[in-house]
Scaffold this motif. Structure first.
Motif, short mmCIF file in Angstrom:
data_model
loop_
_atom_site.label_atom_id
_atom_site.label_comp_id
_atom_site.label_asym_id
_atom_site.label_seq_id
_atom_site.Cartn_x
_atom_site.Cartn_y
_atom_site.Cartn_z
N GLN A 251 -3.40 13.76 10.28
CA GLN A 251 -3.49 12.58 8.35
C GLN A 251 -2.05 13.41 7.25
OE1 GLN A 251 -4.86 10.21 8.96
NE2 GLN A 251 -5.29 9.15 7.38
N ALA B 294 -7.64 7.76 10.63
CA ALA B 294 -9.21 8.34 9.69
C ALA B 294 -10.33 7.84 10.56
CB ALA B 294 -8.53 7.85 8.57
N ARG C 103 -2.35 5.77 9.69
CA ARG C 103 -2.56 6.57 9.29
C ARG C 103 -4.60 6.35 8.66
NH1 ARG C 103 1.32 6.33 4.06
NH2 ARG C 103 2.74 7.99 4.83
#
Length: 479
Positions: A232, A117, A113
């Motif tokens: 995401q 990002a 994650r």
């Protein structure tokens, strides 16, 4: 032979083929019915497909960055593209040294994650630079009068951040797959992941390059930004234990990183494969860092869409390859299969040097993509099946370090060779060099013996013994 008997035999053959196809579809259905793997599959597909869409925008933007009034626009663009390649591979190489250690020490899902990002943020930054395009330039050594536009220079660190983030994402993702599927399913799981990623890559590349001519390069980057955002979203509902094993030995960070390289050194076949990949990637970098010039100057195709068509053709070929290889039982002869695929890859690159029309080059680059697509599935399944889970991240990362170590020199050499000898010789050299590496691989005994049993976790040949902290009866992961 009577017509009735011939008809019966044909019907029997078709029935057997139908059952074979049904079994194959059923095996993929069992994977896609696994909800957690399905989320991971979709997240990985979007994240792996996004950088290609970004790259085609950057390649085209840099390739046409110089006006025809400069002394040598081809030479200027060739060096600028080489620097774009270096901006990606230098951070890739540096990040790969510790990316696997992070994957083995931290919660892999959390790391996926985070790195995705960061890639999303870098893509938005690239779009901002292409929208603003600040004026000014910086003179650099090279052909007389050579310079870099300031806006091109500002692309490099953002592209470096994007590639560094995906460099951590890749081994972390590959090491996470065995947490959700069984050893026997690894080949199909990897094929499904990368086939899906390549579908996304093809669609994203074509859509992005079409948008370049319609709304401009900056707005076209909305496509890869959306793909990273979707990744995401799909990573959020994943549940499962992706933490490091609680009983793993407590070491310092550098000690953990070094252990991955020591393990690779002990596995002679994997080491030979990594060194072979180093040479293959060098020759690939020599040629494909200049893809924008190949399309615009060698083929005379003056639209960004044609660069997208070449990239999409390669990706579509890789999509076919990742699924097609699972029709063959490669597990018992993985090393020999990889050598043959390398030779075929070199032949496809060599063919590009003698084609002067996009209508021949796109089918050729499609076949070029088939062979690395096959090799990717074979390599990933072999490593995942034969390396203990607590070492997977570091082994994948060590493989990336070895594989990419010669890419920066290859990209810079590609620019110099193109300036000195032209586009055609660059592709002749790259194709012939790749063929030679495949022949060398076929002559390495340990590499030829590389194989695994799909029903047993652990190597079936050249077993080095468990690494420190591993047990002799390390359990297979099950979905």
């Amino acid at each position: 032979m009577s017509i009735e008997l011939l008809g019966s035999l044909m019907a029997l053959k078709l029935a057997r083929r139908g059952r074979s196809v049904a079994r194959a579809l059923g095996s993929y259905r069992s994977l896609t019915s696994n909800r957690q793997f399905r989320y991971l599959l979709l997240g990985g597909a979007f994240s792996f497909g996004a950088p290609t869409a970004t790259l085609v925008v950057l390649i085209w933007s840099v390739a046409v960055a110089y006006p025809s009034t400069v002394s040598s626009p081809t030479a200027f663009a060739a060096l600028a593209l080489s620097f774009l390649g270096l901006a990606a591979t230098l951070p890739t190489l540096g990040t790969a040294f510790f990316s696997g250690t992070l994957a083995d020490r931290l919660d892999r899902l959390w790391l996926l994650r985070l790195t995705n990002a960061l890639a999303l943020a870098a893509t938005l930054g690239l779009a901002f630079v292409l929208m603003m395009r600040p004026g000014g330039s910086i003179a650099l050594p090279g052909p007389p009068g050579y310079y870099l536009p300031l806006w091109v220079l500002e692309l490099y660190p953002l592209w470096a951040l994007s590639t560094a983030s995906t460099t951590v994402f890749r081994p972390t993702f590959n090491a996470s797959v065995p947490r959700l599927v069984s050893t026997a399913e690894l080949g199909r799981a990897n094929g499904l992941v990368y086939a899906s990623a390549l579908i996304v890559s093809v669609g994203g590349s074509l859509l992005t390059t079409a948008l370049v001519g319609w709304v401009g390069a900056a707005m076209a980057l909305a496509v890869p930004a959306t793909l990273f955002a979707l990744t995401q979203l799909f990573m959020l509902p994943i549940r499962g234990d992706f933490r490091p094993a609680p009983d793993r030995p407590k070491r310092r960070f550098l000690q953990d990183a070094q252990e991955g390289y020591r393990y690779l050194w002990r596995r002679k076949a994997l080491l030979q494969l990594t060194l072979s990949a180093l040479a293959i990637n060098f020759f690939s970098a020599v040629a494909f860092v200049e893809l924008g010039l190949y399309v615009s100057f060698w083929l005379g195709a003056d639209r960004a869409l044609y660069v997208g068509a070449m990239v999409a053709g390669s990706s579509l070929g890789a999509f076919v390859g990742t699924l097609l290889i699972n029709r063959f039982r490669f597990e018992s002869r993985a090393g020999r299969v990889l050598a043959v695929l390398t030779v075929f890859q070199g032949v496809a690159v060599l063919g590009l040097a003698f084609e002067r029309t996009i209508w021949l080059s796109v089918p050729d680059i499609f076949f070029f993509g088939v062979f690395p697509g096959m090799a990717t599935t074979v390599l990933l399944a072999t490593v995942q099946a034969t390396v203990p889970d607590e070492m997977l991240g570091r082994v994948f990362a060590a493989d990336e370090v070895g594989s990419y170590a010669m890419v920066p020199p290859g990209q810079y050499a590609g620019g110099l060779i193109t300036i000195a000898t032209g586009v055609q010789f660059t592709y002749i050299l790259a194709g012939a060099g790749t063929i030679a590496i495949g022949l060398v691989m076929a002559g390495l005994r340990s590499l030829r013996a590389l194989a695994f049993d799909p029903h047993v976790r652990g190597p079936v040949s050249e077993a080095p013994g468990p690494p420190p902290g591993a047990t002799a009866d390390y359990p297979a992961q099950s979905g």
